[in-house]
Design an enzyme around this catalytic site. Structure first.
Site, PDB file in Angstrom:
ATOM      1  N   GLY A 159       0.818  -1.206   0.000  1.00  0.00           N
ATOM      2  CA  GLY A 159       0.000   0.000   0.000  1.00  0.00           C
ATOM      3  C   GLY A 159       0.852   1.256   0.000  1.00  0.00           C
ATOM      4  O   GLY A 159       0.571   2.219  -0.725  1.00  0.00           O
ATOM      5  N   TYR A 160       1.901   1.247   0.811  1.00  0.00           N
ATOM      6  CA  TYR A 160       2.807   2.398   0.880  1.00  0.00           C
ATOM      7  C   TYR A 160       3.495   2.614  -0.469  1.00  0.00           C
ATOM      8  O   TYR A 160       3.581   3.740  -0.966  1.00  0.00           O
ATOM      9  CB  TYR A 160       3.833   2.172   1.982  1.00  0.00           C
ATOM     10  CG  TYR A 160       4.738   3.348   2.244  1.00  0.00           C
ATOM     11  CD1 TYR A 160       4.327   4.392   3.073  1.00  0.00           C
ATOM     12  CD2 TYR A 160       6.014   3.419   1.683  1.00  0.00           C
ATOM     13  CE1 TYR A 160       5.152   5.475   3.328  1.00  0.00           C
ATOM     14  CE2 TYR A 160       6.843   4.498   1.933  1.00  0.00           C
ATOM     15  CZ  TYR A 160       6.413   5.527   2.752  1.00  0.00           C
ATOM     16  OH  TYR A 160       7.240   6.606   2.995  1.00  0.00           O
ATOM     17  N   ALA A 161       3.971   1.525  -1.076  1.00  0.00           N
ATOM     18  CA  ALA A 161       4.642   1.642  -2.373  1.00  0.00           C
ATOM     19  C   ALA A 161       3.690   2.200  -3.426  1.00  0.00           C
ATOM     20  O   ALA A 161       4.070   3.068  -4.233  1.00  0.00           O
ATOM     21  CB  ALA A 161       5.178   0.278  -2.807  1.00  0.00           C
ATOM     22  N   SER A 163       1.054   4.064  -2.907  1.00  0.00           N
ATOM     23  CA  SER A 163       0.737   5.464  -2.614  1.00  0.00           C
ATOM     24  C   SER A 163       1.872   6.392  -3.031  1.00  0.00           C
ATOM     25  O   SER A 163       1.633   7.467  -3.597  1.00  0.00           O
ATOM     26  CB  SER A 163       0.430   5.638  -1.130  1.00  0.00           C
ATOM     27  OG  SER A 163       1.586   5.496  -0.318  1.00  0.00           O
TER      28      SER A 163
END
Length: 255
Positions: A159-161, A163
């Site tokens: 999810g972080y990647a 975003s």
């Protein structure tokens, strides 16, 4: 002196999200040192916070707000209030963010949804709403906090990647539309920095050593390393810089 004066932010108002600690606090203090008054916002930002005291000690004004960027209603309420309190915002620093770790096959919907909402959706909404006023008056500076994962995939943080990859494209999308209207939109991509976000990595001796071995500078970054870059991108010295992501990574991406 003509060149140095371009870095002077006296009389400017800067809104910095995620200003309570870490990179956001470091950037807020650097902007204050350069002359800007600071609007600080974080999920929890109490009156008399450390960042408020340090900004005031620099001779600048500070106004703090609390906003849960995972809650769209809270975000819109904050936007309405801050625009009422500050009709002119010259600099917007989109730094608020979160990270939730779990292998991709086990990464739950709620992890994905929260990270995308905080790191990408809220930043689009805030930039659109603050940026439209900048476009209307023909001037403004917008700076996003990107990541090494704007360029790479990472491990256990899908999810972080996603975003941060989205932030890299969003910067270009805004810049393509607003560069000709007097608004600079750029990003800073931190490498591995000694902050809360990297606490788990630094606590893992094996992983920490792997990371340090790849950083040509041979150390974890510090929040102070972002002062120069953020002041540059927020100033007239960066007047012809649009749609770029500036790496502050100790050389990591050059390896």
């Amino acid at each position: 002196m003509k060149t140095l004066k371009k870095f002077d932010l006296s009389g400017k108002v800067a809104l910095v999200t995620g200003a309570k600690r870490g990179i956001g606090k470091g950037m807020a203090l650097a902007l204050a040192e350069a002359g800007a008054d600071i609007i600080g916002v974080s999920a929890t930002l109490e009156a008399g916070s450390a960042v408020e005291k340090e900004v005031i000690a620099l001779g600048r004004q500070f106004k703090g707000y609390a906003c849960d960027f995972a809650d769209r209603k809270s975000l819109y309420a904050f936007i309405a209030q801050v625009k009422k309190d500050f009709p002119r915002i010259d600099i917007l620093v989109n730094n608020a963010g979160t990270i939730l770790r779990k292998p991709a096959a086990e990464h739950p919907d709620e992890f994905w949804d929260k990270v995308i909402e905080v790191n990408l959706n809220s930043q689009f909404v805030l930039t659109r709403e603050i940026g439209k006023d900048m476009v209307a008056r023909g001037s403004g500076k917008i700076i996003f906090t990107a990541s090494l994962l704007t360029f790479q995939g990472g491990i256990t943080v899908p999810g972080y990647a996603a975003s941060k990859g989205g932030i890299g494209s969003l910067v270009k999308a805004f810049a393509n539309e607003w560069a000709g209207k007097g608004v600079n939109v750029n990003a800073i991509a931190p490498g591995y920095i000694d902050t809360d976000n990297t606490e788990a990595l630094r606590a893992d001796p094996g992983r920490s050593q792997q990371i340090l071995a790849r950083i040509p500078a041979g150390r974890w970054g510090k929040t102070e390393d972002f002062g120069g870059p953020v002041v540059f991108l927020a100033s007239d010295a960066a007047a012809y810089v649009h749609g770029t992501t500036l790496l502050v990574d100790g050389g990591w991406m050059g390896r």
